[in-house]
Design an enzyme around this catalytic site. Structure first.
Site, mmCIF file in Angstrom:
data_model
loop_
_atom_site.group_PDB
_atom_site.id
_atom_site.type_symbol
_atom_site.label_atom_id
_atom_site.label_comp_id
_atom_site.label_asym_id
_atom_site.label_seq_id
_atom_site.Cartn_x
_atom_site.Cartn_y
_atom_site.Cartn_z
ATOM 1 C CB THR A 1 -7.037 79.348 35.193
ATOM 2 O OG1 THR A 1 -8.183 78.787 34.543
ATOM 3 C CG2 THR A 1 -7.299 80.801 35.545
ATOM 4 C CB SER B 1 12.374 79.819 39.265
ATOM 5 O OG SER B 1 11.549 79.759 40.397
ATOM 6 C CB ALA B 2 8.905 84.440 39.922
ATOM 7 C CG HIS B 3 10.954 80.762 44.323
ATOM 8 N ND1 HIS B 3 11.691 80.173 45.322
ATOM 9 C CD2 HIS B 3 10.804 79.816 43.365
ATOM 10 C CE1 HIS B 3 11.963 78.915 44.990
ATOM 11 N NE2 HIS B 3 11.437 78.674 43.807
ATOM 12 C CD GLN C 1 19.799 79.344 42.324
ATOM 13 O OE1 GLN C 1 20.064 80.471 42.737
ATOM 14 N NE2 GLN C 1 18.972 78.534 42.955
ATOM 15 C CB THR D 1 10.002 72.078 39.110
ATOM 16 O OG1 THR D 1 10.922 72.326 40.183
ATOM 17 C CG2 THR D 1 9.789 70.587 38.946
ATOM 18 C CG ASN E 1 20.855 74.204 42.660
ATOM 19 O OD1 ASN E 1 21.304 73.762 41.606
ATOM 20 N ND2 ASN E 1 20.279 73.423 43.560
ATOM 21 C CB CYS F 1 15.206 71.154 45.619
ATOM 22 S SG CYS F 1 15.104 72.818 45.007
#
Ligand code: PLP
Length: 367
Positions: free
Chosen positions: A233, A195-197, A175, A75, A147, A319
């Site tokens: 950070t 996106s990593a997940h 995706q 996002t 998705n 989502c």
């Protein structure tokens, strides 16, 4: 109704389970002291964890390490690209396909959303038509794979058309990796998001990949991290897990077993419910996704009943959970509202077995 003792997870497009070694990479990074912006030894150790992961992600995307900017997920990457380009003044308008993820779609006015065909793939004639009178620099956003339906979009063809008209193309590739073979360079987009997940990494981390010399104006400003591109950070443990997942995904080369499982699943679904409708079957899809409707039975009811029987699937996209509205993707494909409101998404992955899907079909047939 069969009550399962163990749960069967069929919602990989919402989040894929972490790949082996990801959790330990996250923990090792968490246990490091220090802030990556500090010049002392602890800071430098954190910095090198980030740079190692950046190299891994850049190998996955075939890009230079310096093109990868870490974000808090897909996002934020999408927002950074769209808003960063607008803010920099490189573009003055944004168009997108009508089936984009909400994190792209909601930046774009309704009349700048380009139609897809009934099969879910972008209508390239509609794209030509939408941009033919554009004299200003514009951005067109087209996802790699949807998705909800899994439909793979004609990114390469769209990029050629957009570039011919002086525009830029941004591809939300969230995706794609880990599901199909990808050669990011040959796709020809100017920017990508990941996106990593969705690839077996941790939640809350992703990246922008830039294939362009254009500098995005930062959306998050402050400490100037990520070469002034994204302040804040760094989520070092998340980034380390992202890198570990990217190292494994880059080696994946055989997606046929998943495609075979999915095809068998769809055959079985239609066998037990000949009135069921599978969406996007006529075009290329990522091999793990099925979007199917049972006319007259609402998505919510199906998801809840399946959950009680031990199966995790979703109604449309995760989502949009909580919103009781038909999927914008299916509506854009011209699916009638009532039928769209009866669709569920089943998305499988490496840990899904034939027996899992057999049990799922039995439970689904009982709904
Ligand atoms: N883009 C697509 C195509 C997605 O499927 C998703 C999440 O479902 C996102 C973007 C958002 O990614 P994230 O959950 O990392 O914010």
């Amino acid at each position: 109704m069969t009550v399962q003792n163990t749960r069967i997870y069929l919602d990989y497009n919402a989040t894929a389970p972490v790949l082996p070694g990801v959790a330990s990479a996250v923990i090792s990074a968490l246990e490091l002291k220090g802030n990556a912006s500090s010049v002392h030894a602890e800071g430098r150790a954190k910095r090198s964890t980030i740079e190692k992961a950046r190299d891994s992600v850049s190998r996955l995307t075939g890009s230079l390490s310096s093109s990868v900017t870490f974000t808090s997920g897909g996002t934020e990457a999408n927002t950074t690209i769209v808003q960063g380009l607008l803010k920099s003044g490189f573009i003055s308008s944004v168009l997108c396909s009508s089936v984009e993820h909400p994190s792209v779609l909601e930046h774009v006015s309704v009349d700048s959303r380009v139609a897809v065909s009934a099969n879910g793939a972008l209508d390239l004639h509609a794209l030509e038509h939408a941009i033919k009178d554009h004299t200003d620099p514009f951005l067109f956003c087209l996802m790699l794979a949807n998705n909800e339906t899994g439909v793979i979009q004609p990114v390469k063809e769209a990029a050629a058309i957009v570039h011919d008209h002086g525009g830029l193309l941004f591809c939300d590739a969230v995706q794609g990796p880990g599901k199909i073979h990808l050669d990011f360079n040959s796709l020809g987009a100017d920017f990508y998001s990941i996106s990593a997940h969705k690839i077996g990494g941790p939640q809350g981390v992703g990246c922008v990949v830039s294939n362009s010399n254009i500098d995005l104006s930062p959306v998050l400003i402050g400490g100037g991290q990520e070469r002034m591109r994204r302040s804040g950070t760094e989520n070092v443990s998340g980034i380390a897990g992202f890198g570990a997942a990217a190292d494994l995904v880059v080696q994946m080369d055989d997606f046929r077993p998943i495609a075979n499982l999915r095809d068998k699943l769809e055959e079985a679904l239609i066998q037990v419910r000949p009135d069921a409708v599978v969406f996007g079957q006529e075009v290329s899809r990522i091999p793990n996704t099925t979007n199917v409707a049972i006319p007259g039975l609402s998505s919510e009811r199906q998801v809840i009943k399946l959950d009680l029987s031990g199966f995790s699937v979703s109604a449309g996209s995760a989502c949009s959970s909580g919103k009781v509205s038909a999927s914008h993707v299916l509506l854009a494909m011209g699916v009638p509202t009532e039928l769209a409101g009866s669709a569920i998404r089943i998305s499988i992955g490496a840990k899904t077995s034939c027996d899992d899907l057999r049990a799922f079909v039995d439970a689904w047939a009982d709904l």
